[in-house]
Design a protein around this motif. Structure first.
Motif: not given
Length: 366
Positions: A84-103
């Protein structure tokens, strides 16, 4: 491989296509956090208290440098078994608010939030290689873990050499105030504050008091004022003597200053020796006050001749530190920042550098 005008295929030998070298950013997609990664590796090698406190120093440095990390998310966007491209183009912190964290959950029933310092670290296991990642500063990620119910702490880079920090350690790193530890430190800090305001005569008085109390930092700062004639009469011979005394106590800024003085007099080899000594001292306890300077000088005088990629990484780290110091009105930070940006321009434009005119491995101070 390319198509010819007549429809045939032309084979291009490997390595003939020239690629322009680009400057990395100080981020998980660029340099990562070299000080932290080195400290964790040393902790695994040493397995002792000294290595643990070195790690704490590296984490403090990472916080000072506003280091970013990748935080995995639990979303329906995950495409399993696919990169996935998430490591090079991660989700900005402001858009990640409210999303469930993977633990992660260990066999003792404790839950940890994984944080990744680089894209390569995030791709070290299939469970996170294709998982969406959010971009947070290290400080915000730590505070997120503390404020999220059910999370006991964080684990940095869990698939390789890793560091696990529980709530108590996170609180200590985030909320412990700076308190002077050695005689003269308070006076040296007061001098630095006066210098930021441009009150150089007051700064000199504070640095003199700090030096009298035995502060190597105060002595080094006082020598800098004397060398440049800030708030006092200039005297370069006196400044060199004071810097050497401070350097004997392990004060990093004085080593850099001695290297710069040698370079200004054309003594390139002796300058590099002082920069190497500064690098060795800074590695034990990185600090935004001097580590960016060490990175820049090593990139300028040595690494650019051995590895342009490593030189660019050092320059990127230096640029990050100087930009933050300039924002805080630190004297000379803007000049250092300009040097770092100039080096990056040179490294991304010039052909491979010729070897240095001296044997860098055999240099010694008299």
């Amino acid at each position: 491989m390319a198509r010819r005008a007549d429809g045939g295929i032309r084979l291009r030998p490997v390595g003939t296509h020239k690629r322009r070298q680009t400057a990395p950013t100080y981020s998980p997609a660029g340099t990562g956090c070299p000080a932290f990664e080195q400290a964790v590796e040393n902790l695994y090698k040493g397995q002792n208290e000294e290595a643990f406190w070195t790690l704490m120093g590296a984490l403090n440095y990472a916080l000072e440098m506003e280091t970013h990390v990748l935080v995995p998310l639990q979303t329906a966007l995950t495409v399993h078994n696919m990169p996935a491209p998430w490591t090079e183009h991660p989700v900005p912190a402001e858009k990640a608010k409210g999303l469930q964290l993977w633990t992660l959950r260990n066999d003792k029933g404790r839950t940890w939030l994984p944080l990744f310092t680089s894209g390569a670290a995030a791709c070290g296991d299939r469970s996170t290689a294709a998982r969406p990642m959010a971009d947070y500063t290290l400080q915000d990620a730590m505070e997120l873990a503390l404020s999220t119910p059910g999370i006991d702490g964080v684990v940095l880079d869990p698939w390789s050499h890793s560091a696990t920090l529980d709530g108590a350690l996170l609180n200590g790193l985030l909320h412990a105030g700076h308190t002077p530890e050695e005689p003269g430190d308070a006076e040296a800090d007061a001098g630095k504050e006066a210098a930021r305001k441009g009150c150089w005569e007051q700064a000199v008085e504070c640095f003199e008091k700090a030096a009298e109390l035995g502060s190597a930092m105060g002595l080094s700062r006082l020598a800098d004022c004397i060398y440049k004639g800030r708030g006092t009469r200039p005297g370069r011979t006196q400044a060199r003597r004071m810097w050497k005394e401070a350097a004997e106590s392990g004060e990093v800024l004085s080593m850099i200053a001695l290297g710069d003085d040698c370079a200004a007099r054309g003594e390139t080899g002796r300058a590099l020796i002082w920069y190497r000594k500064a690098r060795e001292a800074a590695a034990r306890m990185p600090d935004i006050e001097y580590t960016p300077q060490v990175c820049l000088r090593m990139a300028q005088t040595e690494t650019r001749y051995t590895s342009r990629k490593k030189a660019l990484a050092l320059a990127a780290e230096a640029r990050q530190g100087f930009a933050l110091l300039a924002r805080e009105q630190e004297p000379d930070a803007a000049q250092w920042l300009a040097e770092a940006e100039q080096l990056i321009r040179e490294l991304t434009a010039e052909p491979p550098a010729q070897p240095a005119a001296y044997d860098m491995d055999s240099l010694q101070l008299d």
